[in-house]
Design a protein around this motif. Structure first.
Motif, short mmCIF file in Angstrom:
data_model
loop_
_atom_site.label_atom_id
_atom_site.label_comp_id
_atom_site.label_asym_id
_atom_site.label_seq_id
_atom_site.Cartn_x
_atom_site.Cartn_y
_atom_site.Cartn_z
N HIS A 102 0.95 -0.94 0.11
CA HIS A 102 -0.38 0.22 -0.37
C HIS A 102 0.90 1.11 -0.29
CE1 HIS A 102 1.11 -0.77 4.35
NE2 HIS A 102 1.51 0.72 4.33
N THR A 103 0.42 2.04 -0.25
CA THR A 103 1.33 3.87 -0.08
C THR A 103 -0.20 3.92 1.51
OG1 THR A 103 -0.24 4.78 -1.37
CG2 THR A 103 1.56 4.23 -2.42
N ASP A 104 0.47 5.47 1.91
CA ASP A 104 -0.03 5.77 2.81
C ASP A 104 -0.73 7.56 2.33
OD1 ASP A 104 1.16 3.82 4.83
OD2 ASP A 104 2.91 4.80 5.56
N SER A 105 -1.78 7.19 3.72
CA SER A 105 -2.41 8.72 2.57
C SER A 105 -1.95 9.87 2.95
CB SER A 105 -4.02 8.53 3.01
OG SER A 105 -4.10 8.60 4.01
N SER A 106 -0.68 10.16 4.41
CA SER A 106 -0.27 10.96 4.88
C SER A 106 0.64 12.20 3.54
CB SER A 106 0.59 10.54 5.78
OG SER A 106 0.92 9.67 5.32
N PHE A 107 0.69 12.68 4.74
CA PHE A 107 2.45 13.99 3.98
C PHE A 107 3.28 13.00 3.75
CE2 PHE A 107 -0.17 17.84 4.69
CZ PHE A 107 -0.19 18.54 4.16
N LEU A 108 3.68 12.85 5.32
CA LEU A 108 4.59 11.79 5.63
C LEU A 108 4.28 10.77 6.85
CD1 LEU A 108 6.45 13.25 7.92
CD2 LEU A 108 6.63 14.36 5.76
N THR A 109 4.81 9.25 6.74
CA THR A 109 5.02 9.02 7.95
C THR A 109 5.74 8.42 8.04
OG1 THR A 109 2.72 7.78 6.71
CG2 THR A 109 4.07 6.37 8.04
N LEU A 110 6.51 8.77 9.78
CA LEU A 110 7.66 8.02 10.25
C LEU A 110 6.99 6.62 11.24
CD1 LEU A 110 7.96 11.43 12.17
CD2 LEU A 110 9.52 10.65 10.59
N TRP A 127 -8.36 16.04 4.03
CA TRP A 127 -6.84 14.45 4.54
C TRP A 127 -8.30 13.54 4.60
CZ3 TRP A 127 -3.44 12.82 9.09
CH2 TRP A 127 -3.13 11.65 8.63
N GLN A 128 -9.49 14.05 5.31
CA GLN A 128 -10.69 13.42 5.54
C GLN A 128 -11.15 13.11 4.45
OE1 GLN A 128 -13.20 15.72 7.82
NE2 GLN A 128 -13.30 14.20 9.38
N GLU A 129 -11.23 13.79 3.44
CA GLU A 129 -12.37 13.34 1.83
C GLU A 129 -11.76 12.59 1.17
OE1 GLU A 129 -12.02 16.92 -0.87
OE2 GLU A 129 -13.33 15.49 -2.44
N TYR A 130 -9.72 12.50 1.40
CA TYR A 130 -8.82 11.47 0.52
C TYR A 130 -9.46 10.16 1.43
CZ TYR A 130 -5.27 9.99 -1.66
OH TYR A 130 -4.80 8.56 -2.68
N GLN A 131 -9.31 10.11 2.85
CA GLN A 131 -9.45 9.01 3.43
C GLN A 131 -10.62 8.06 3.26
OE1 GLN A 131 -7.69 8.06 7.24
NE2 GLN A 131 -6.51 9.42 7.74
N VAL A 158 5.90 0.82 14.85
CA VAL A 158 4.96 2.46 15.00
C VAL A 158 4.85 3.23 13.86
CG1 VAL A 158 4.23 3.41 16.79
CG2 VAL A 158 6.15 1.92 17.46
N GLY A 159 3.49 3.24 13.68
CA GLY A 159 3.62 4.07 12.45
C GLY A 159 3.28 5.84 12.79
N PHE A 160 4.20 6.60 12.64
CA PHE A 160 3.09 8.61 13.03
C PHE A 160 3.41 8.81 11.92
CE2 PHE A 160 3.15 12.32 14.24
CZ PHE A 160 2.30 12.09 15.36
N PHE A 161 1.39 9.32 11.62
CA PHE A 161 0.74 9.33 10.29
C PHE A 161 0.95 10.81 10.36
CE2 PHE A 161 0.22 5.62 7.63
CZ PHE A 161 0.37 4.40 8.80
#
Ligand SMILES: C=C1C[C@]23C[C@@]1(O)CC[C@H]2[C@@]12CCC[C@@](C)(C(=O)O1)[C@H]2[C@@H]3C(=O)O
Ligand SMILES: O=C(O)CCC(=O)C(=O)O
Ligand SMILES: [Fe+2]
Length: 363
Positions: A231-239, A338-342, A306-309
């Motif tokens: 998958h890709t994450d939907s965030s700006f970036l994920t740590l 972000w809500q709409e995209y999720q 642990v992902g931080f989105f």
């Protein structure tokens, strides 16, 4: 050669319609991989070790050439690992201990903190599970906002050690995420003034974020199943923080060094892995592409991550930054919150980015 996975076809019946209890295995105490977890078509692209040109960039945040290094890593990989982030190893040890404590609880107790339908937070399957007919070899716990409500259900008499660590994690990761977000925007060639004008996140308090705790129990036949599907994450970036057990892989495109391949992101002690998500792909007008990744499982060791989105405030629309568009390259995506995209992702999964496309990307 290590295990390989292709995206299975859509299930006839999405798993989200099935009560959680029915598909939550009893703490993965299996001698072999049951049919429910056996993924077909596991071999799409080869998996390669992270050496030579397949070495994931490792960047020291105190490096004087930081901006240039981030720019190259985002452009060429969409993922990099960081040192020099200032987060203490002791803190990461405490965090790991609390995650182990959580997942070591008996299954029926964990289900006391199960995600309710429509909720983001709680114990259960990762949201993308509903797109697959097979179950993943993992358990997840999502935290959006305070962990208190769920932690009280898990440990009525001792929830504070868990909450304290998670709240401190949220705090430090917001600051680190915000710093990285600004460095990434600088690395796109924007000036500090441009960033003040265009960055959807004003300061770290402002950022929307979610924490995802992942547990991947040892698996008797790791080549037949997957911990977390591609998958890709939907965030700006994920740590992402991972314990010492390897499993994270990123998809590399076909290039002059080889065919399309999965590259392992090795667990380097005290580092975080930073990956570009779909909303950064949009913000950068396709210059920094979100990276496809997945998690494999291990035959003997329990893996946790642990992902931080990090994302924009929920009500802020994100579209390509004006300065990154021009006569030759108009905006490639329409603005979305972000809500709409999720919501779109919950409907379309890996077709969501395509669904907000309004122009042509440069290959
Ligand atoms: C903010 C979020 C990102 C996420 C969906 C969520 O609301 C909370 C869980 C996150 C996660 C973790 C595992 C992979 C992922 C694709 C998923 O299914 O749930 C991500 C989501 C995402 O990036 O959209
Ligand atoms: O466990 C991992 O290495 C990957 C986790 C991940 O991709 C996620 O939580 O989005
Ligand atoms: Fe991810």
């Amino acid at each position: 050669m290590a295990a390989k996975v292709t995206m299975p076809s859509l299930p006839e019946k999405p798993l989200s319609n099935v009560p959680l209890q029915l598909h939550q295995p009893k703490n993965f105490q299996f001698d072999s991989v049951p049919e429910s977890h056996a993924w077909l078509d596991l071999h799409d692209h080869p998996t390669v070790e992270p050496i030579g040109p397949d070495t994931v960039p490792l960047i020291d945040l105190t490096d004087p050439k930081l901006t240039a290094k981030i720019s190259k890593a985002c452009e060429e990989w969409g993922v990099f690992q960081i040192t020099g982030h200032g987060i203490q190893p002791d803190f990461l040890t405490r965090l790991e201990a609390q995650i182990h404590r959580l997942f070591a609880l008996p299954a029926d107790l964990k289900l006391n903190a199960a995600k309710s339908p429509g909720d983001v937070s709680g114990y259960g399957l990762v949201p993308i599970s509903s797109f697959f007919s097979k179950l993943m070899w993992s358990e997840g716990f999502t935290i959006s906002g305070s962990p208190l409500h769920h932690a009280q259900k898990l440990w009525p008499d001792d929830y504070s050690s868990f909450c304290d660590v998670v709240e401190e994690f949220d705090n430090v990761m917001r600051q680190l995420g915000n710093k990285l977000l600004h460095k990434i925007l600088l690395s796109l060639g924007l000036s500090k003034e441009d960033i003040i004008r265009a960055c959807p996140v004003r300061d770290w308090h402002d950022m929307s974020a979610a924490v995802q705790l992942n547990s991947y129990p040892p698996c008797p036949d790791p080549d037949r199943t997957i911990g977390l599907a591609a998958h890709t994450d939907s965030s700006f970036l994920t740590l992402l923080y991972q314990n010492s057990v390897s499993g994270l892989q990123v998809l590399r495109p076909k290039d002059h060094t080889g065919p399309m391949r999965w590259v392992t992101v090795p667990p380097v002690p005290n580092t975080f892995t930073v990956n570009i998500g779909d909303l950064m792909h949009v913000l950068s007008n396709g210059r920094f592409r979100s990276v496809m990744h997945r998690a494999m499982v291990n035959p003997a060791k329990h893996r946790i991550s642990v992902g931080f989105f990090c994302g924009p405030p929920m009500d802020v629309k994100v579209g390509p930054i004006n300065k990154l568009t021009g006569p030759e390259r108009g905006p490639v995506y329409r603005p979305v919150t972000w809500q709409e995209y999720q919501r779109l992702r919950r409907k379309l999964f890996d077709k969501a980015l395509e669904a907000i496309k309004i122009g042509e990307e440069i290959a």
